[in-house]
Design a protein around this motif. Structure first.
Motif, PDB file in Angstrom:
ATOM      1  N   VAL A 164       0.763  -1.213   0.029  1.00 53.05           N
ATOM      2  CA  VAL A 164      -0.005   0.263  -0.089  1.00 53.05           C
ATOM      3  C   VAL A 164       0.818   1.396  -0.187  1.00 53.05           C
ATOM      4  CG1 VAL A 164      -1.698   1.435   1.264  1.00 53.05           C
ATOM      5  CG2 VAL A 164      -1.820  -1.006   1.198  1.00 53.05           C
ATOM      6  N   GLU A 165       1.805   1.232   0.944  1.00 54.56           N
ATOM      7  CA  GLU A 165       2.945   2.406   1.010  1.00 54.56           C
ATOM      8  C   GLU A 165       3.796   2.655  -0.288  1.00 54.56           C
ATOM      9  OE1 GLU A 165       4.777   1.352   4.516  1.00 54.56           O
ATOM     10  OE2 GLU A 165       3.252   1.679   5.736  1.00 54.56           O
ATOM     11  N   ARG A 166       4.004   1.557  -0.921  1.00 52.64           N
ATOM     12  CA  ARG A 166       4.585   1.758  -2.199  1.00 52.64           C
ATOM     13  C   ARG A 166       3.974   2.061  -3.224  1.00 52.64           C
ATOM     14  NH1 ARG A 166       6.900  -2.927  -2.096  1.00 52.64           N
ATOM     15  NH2 ARG A 166       5.643  -4.336  -3.502  1.00 52.64           N
ATOM     16  N   GLY A 167       2.786   1.461  -3.636  1.00 53.84           N
ATOM     17  CA  GLY A 167       1.814   1.885  -4.421  1.00 53.84           C
ATOM     18  C   GLY A 167       2.074   1.938  -5.878  1.00 53.84           C
ATOM     19  N   GLY A 168       1.409   2.887  -6.577  1.00 54.72           N
ATOM     20  CA  GLY A 168       1.697   2.869  -7.981  1.00 54.72           C
ATOM     21  C   GLY A 168       1.306   1.869  -8.876  1.00 54.72           C
ATOM     22  N   VAL A 169       1.029   2.363 -10.269  1.00 56.62           N
ATOM     23  CA  VAL A 169       0.618   1.494 -11.070  1.00 56.62           C
ATOM     24  C   VAL A 169       1.654   1.264 -12.278  1.00 56.62           C
ATOM     25  CG1 VAL A 169      -1.267   1.226 -12.953  1.00 56.62           C
ATOM     26  CG2 VAL A 169      -1.638   2.083 -10.779  1.00 56.62           C
ATOM     27  N   ALA A 170       1.742   0.061 -12.835  1.00 56.67           N
ATOM     28  CA  ALA A 170       2.909  -0.255 -13.826  1.00 56.67           C
ATOM     29  C   ALA A 170       2.638   0.546 -15.127  1.00 56.67           C
ATOM     30  CB  ALA A 170       3.042  -1.636 -14.002  1.00 56.67           C
ATOM     31  N   ALA A 171       3.540   0.988 -15.835  1.00 52.92           N
ATOM     32  CA  ALA A 171       3.626   1.787 -16.919  1.00 52.92           C
ATOM     33  C   ALA A 171       2.545   1.256 -17.822  1.00 52.92           C
ATOM     34  CB  ALA A 171       4.845   1.984 -17.429  1.00 52.92           C
ATOM     35  N   ALA A 172       2.759  -0.041 -18.208  1.00 55.93           N
ATOM     36  CA  ALA A 172       1.964  -0.767 -19.080  1.00 55.93           C
ATOM     37  C   ALA A 172       0.449  -0.983 -18.892  1.00 55.93           C
ATOM     38  CB  ALA A 172       2.534  -2.182 -19.404  1.00 55.93           C
ATOM     39  N   GLN A 173       0.131  -0.856 -17.379  1.00 54.79           N
ATOM     40  CA  GLN A 173      -1.312  -1.091 -16.829  1.00 54.79           C
ATOM     41  C   GLN A 173      -1.812   0.416 -16.563  1.00 54.79           C
ATOM     42  OE1 GLN A 173      -0.264  -3.102 -13.346  1.00 54.79           O
ATOM     43  NE2 GLN A 173      -0.453  -5.034 -14.316  1.00 54.79           N
ATOM     44  N   PRO A 175      -2.738   2.975 -18.689  1.00 54.74           N
ATOM     45  CA  PRO A 175      -3.840   3.726 -19.460  1.00 54.74           C
ATOM     46  C   PRO A 175      -5.254   2.837 -19.092  1.00 54.74           C
ATOM     47  CG  PRO A 175      -1.842   3.409 -20.935  1.00 54.74           C
ATOM     48  CD  PRO A 175      -1.562   2.865 -19.485  1.00 54.74           C
ATOM     49  N   PRO A 176      -5.166   1.349 -19.092  1.00 54.22           N
ATOM     50  CA  PRO A 176      -6.518   0.768 -18.959  1.00 54.22           C
ATOM     51  C   PRO A 176      -6.872   1.198 -17.641  1.00 54.22           C
ATOM     52  CG  PRO A 176      -4.489  -0.691 -19.044  1.00 54.22           C
ATOM     53  CD  PRO A 176      -4.211   0.473 -19.508  1.00 54.22           C
ATOM     54  N   ALA A 177      -5.925   1.265 -16.557  1.00 53.97           N
ATOM     55  CA  ALA A 177      -6.474   1.251 -14.929  1.00 53.97           C
ATOM     56  C   ALA A 177      -6.924   2.731 -15.188  1.00 53.97           C
ATOM     57  CB  ALA A 177      -5.241   1.260 -14.198  1.00 53.97           C
ATOM     58  N   ARG A 178      -6.378   3.681 -15.757  1.00 50.67           N
ATOM     59  CA  ARG A 178      -7.189   5.133 -15.645  1.00 50.67           C
ATOM     60  C   ARG A 178      -8.290   5.075 -16.381  1.00 50.67           C
ATOM     61  NH1 ARG A 178      -1.479   8.242 -16.847  1.00 50.67           N
ATOM     62  NH2 ARG A 178      -0.586   8.089 -14.777  1.00 50.67           N
ATOM     63  N   SER A 179      -8.487   4.433 -17.340  1.00 53.73           N
ATOM     64  CA  SER A 179      -9.750   4.544 -17.947  1.00 53.73           C
ATOM     65  C   SER A 179     -10.894   3.630 -17.195  1.00 53.73           C
ATOM     66  CB  SER A 179      -9.605   3.672 -19.389  1.00 53.73           C
ATOM     67  OG  SER A 179      -8.820   4.184 -20.269  1.00 53.73           O
ATOM     68  N   ALA A 180     -10.456   2.651 -16.494  1.00 51.75           N
ATOM     69  CA  ALA A 180     -11.472   1.911 -15.515  1.00 51.75           C
ATOM     70  C   ALA A 180     -11.920   2.704 -14.680  1.00 51.75           C
ATOM     71  CB  ALA A 180     -10.919   0.541 -15.184  1.00 51.75           C
ATOM     72  N   ALA A 181     -10.976   3.303 -13.911  1.00 54.81           N
ATOM     73  CA  ALA A 181     -11.030   4.174 -12.581  1.00 54.81           C
ATOM     74  C   ALA A 181     -12.022   5.541 -13.130  1.00 54.81           C
ATOM     75  CB  ALA A 181      -9.561   4.927 -12.399  1.00 54.81           C
ATOM     76  N   LEU A 283     -23.509  -0.894  -8.749  1.00 49.15           N
ATOM     77  CA  LEU A 283     -23.072  -2.211  -9.097  1.00 49.15           C
ATOM     78  C   LEU A 283     -22.040  -1.968 -10.335  1.00 49.15           C
ATOM     79  CD1 LEU A 283     -23.194  -5.284  -9.199  1.00 49.15           C
ATOM     80  CD2 LEU A 283     -24.804  -5.052 -10.780  1.00 49.15           C
ATOM     81  N   LEU A 284     -22.199  -1.192 -11.045  1.00 49.34           N
ATOM     82  CA  LEU A 284     -21.218  -1.200 -12.318  1.00 49.34           C
ATOM     83  C   LEU A 284     -20.129  -0.331 -12.000  1.00 49.34           C
ATOM     84  CD1 LEU A 284     -23.957  -0.642 -15.606  1.00 49.34           C
ATOM     85  CD2 LEU A 284     -22.513  -2.767 -14.549  1.00 49.34           C
ATOM     86  N   GLY A 285     -20.461   0.820 -11.213  1.00 51.51           N
ATOM     87  CA  GLY A 285     -19.226   1.719 -11.080  1.00 51.51           C
ATOM     88  C   GLY A 285     -18.329   1.235  -9.753  1.00 51.51           C
ATOM     89  N   GLY A 286     -18.993   0.298  -8.852  1.00 52.01           N
ATOM     90  CA  GLY A 286     -18.029  -0.545  -7.980  1.00 52.01           C
ATOM     91  C   GLY A 286     -17.287  -1.440  -8.660  1.00 52.01           C
ATOM     92  N   PHE A 287     -17.804  -2.045  -9.572  1.00 53.48           N
ATOM     93  CA  PHE A 287     -17.169  -3.242 -10.432  1.00 53.48           C
ATOM     94  C   PHE A 287     -15.980  -2.501 -11.088  1.00 53.48           C
ATOM     95  CE2 PHE A 287     -16.213  -5.730 -14.054  1.00 53.48           C
ATOM     96  CZ  PHE A 287     -16.079  -6.975 -13.441  1.00 53.48           C
ATOM     97  N   ALA A 288     -16.090  -1.523 -11.647  1.00 53.12           N
ATOM     98  CA  ALA A 288     -15.101  -0.806 -12.552  1.00 53.12           C
ATOM     99  C   ALA A 288     -14.028  -0.359 -11.774  1.00 53.12           C
ATOM    100  CB  ALA A 288     -15.623   0.327 -13.415  1.00 53.12           C
ATOM    101  N   LEU A 289     -14.243   0.497 -10.582  1.00 58.19           N
ATOM    102  CA  LEU A 289     -13.464   0.664  -9.306  1.00 58.19           C
ATOM    103  C   LEU A 289     -12.478  -0.196  -9.003  1.00 58.19           C
ATOM    104  CD1 LEU A 289     -15.335   3.624  -7.767  1.00 58.19           C
ATOM    105  CD2 LEU A 289     -13.815   3.931  -9.525  1.00 58.19           C
ATOM    106  N   ALA A 290     -13.108  -1.314  -8.780  1.00 59.59           N
ATOM    107  CA  ALA A 290     -12.570  -2.472  -8.123  1.00 59.59           C
ATOM    108  C   ALA A 290     -11.391  -3.011  -8.950  1.00 59.59           C
ATOM    109  CB  ALA A 290     -13.389  -3.592  -7.906  1.00 59.59           C
TER     110      ALA A 290
END
Length: 290
Positions: A164-173, A175-181, A283-290
């Motif tokens: 949790v403290e280190r966190g961050g999203v891998a560079a390859a992940q 764009p899709p992570a931000r879109s889902a978020a 339901l849809l928002g919670g799933f996308a955020l998860a």
């Protein structure tokens, strides 16, 4: 997912075990009542026909299984062998359980008790259940929620603090992570707005309070996920808690509403389209955020 130990975050074993057994104790009222119903008893029921409804029988069986899962989780979170359980086997059911139980603690039980104290009496024949059933059941859920979530906090700090403290999203992940978020955040915002509108339309202070809490959880979920994905969270644990609790509450109660409505049960929200839309977008928002 790796396991990380942090001695400063580790609670004494007796404290952990006490939390686990306390959470298990909270399942006793519900499991006892549902077992009686499933075996033919009508204790607490004014309309016995309710218990013969096929959808209610199925829901009773499913919710008994869910409470048994709480017992398994409580043990896994507080016994030494639980630290060897694969991360996903802990995280997924605890996330869903958080979604069900936290709103029970923060909104549903208090609203039920306030309604019982302030609402005008209703004729007994107009109610399918005895007046003590809902407070007892919801009280048991709230009890479970408090102790299970405390146990999970200790478990998570011990096992995943570094992640949790280190966190961050891998560079390859990223764009899709931000879109889902962002997609999840839009749906969460819509759900929050619908909850607030529902509360205002109800013209009832207690309902408005419940709907405001629902809206707040949706906002907290989207804000927490966006902060984590964008790497802007100054307090990563605070963002993680918001992301976890908010997304879980939207998903779990949205899924419950979808199942009970699609199954045409007596708990369906089909007659309340605004509530249904709030739950569906949650339901849809919670799933996308998860």
């Amino acid at each position: 997912m790796t396991t990380t130990r942090h001695p400063e975050a580790t609670a004494p074993e007796p404290v952990r075990r006490a939390l686990g057994w306390a959470a298990i104790a909270g399942t006793v009222p519900y499991l006892s009542l549902k077992t009686l119903w499933l075996t033919g008893s009508t204790v607490g029921v004014r309309d016995p026909a309710l218990l013969h409804d096929r959808s209610i029988v199925v829901l009773n069986a499913v919710t008994v299984a869910m409470d048994l899962a709480v017992i398994a989780l409580a043990l896994a979170l507080t016994q030494r062998w639980g630290r060897r359980v694969p991360g996903v086997a802990i995280l997924l059911p605890t996330w869903v359980g958080t979604g069900f139980l936290l709103p029970m603690v923060a909104a549903i039980l208090p609203a039920t008790l306030l309604s019982a104290l302030t609402s005008p009496p209703v004729a007994a024949q107009d109610l399918p259940l005895e007046g003590w059933v809902r407070p007892m059941v919801y009280g048991g859920f709230a009890w479970q929620g408090v102790f299970l979530l405390l146990a999970f906090v200790l478990y998570a700090r011990d096992r995943w603090s570094a992640e949790v403290e280190r966190g961050g999203v891998a560079a390859a992940q990223a764009p899709p992570a931000r879109s889902a978020a962002w997609g999840g955040a839009v749906l969460a915002g819509l759900s929050a707005g619908l909850h607030l509108i529902n509360g205002v339309i109800s013209a009832d202070v207690i309902t408005m309070g419940v709907q405001t809490i629902n809206a707040g959880l949706a906002v907290a979920g989207s804000a927490g996920v966006l902060a984590l994905v964008r790497g802007t969270a100054r307090r990563r644990w605070l963002a993680a808690v918001g992301a976890w609790t908010g997304s879980a509450a939207m998903f779990s109660w949205g899924l419950w509403a979808a199942v009970t409505t699609m199954g045409a049960t007596t708990l369906s929200v089909a007659g309340a389209p605004l509530t249904g839309m709030a739950q569906l977008t949650g339901l849809l928002g919670g799933f996308a955020l998860a």
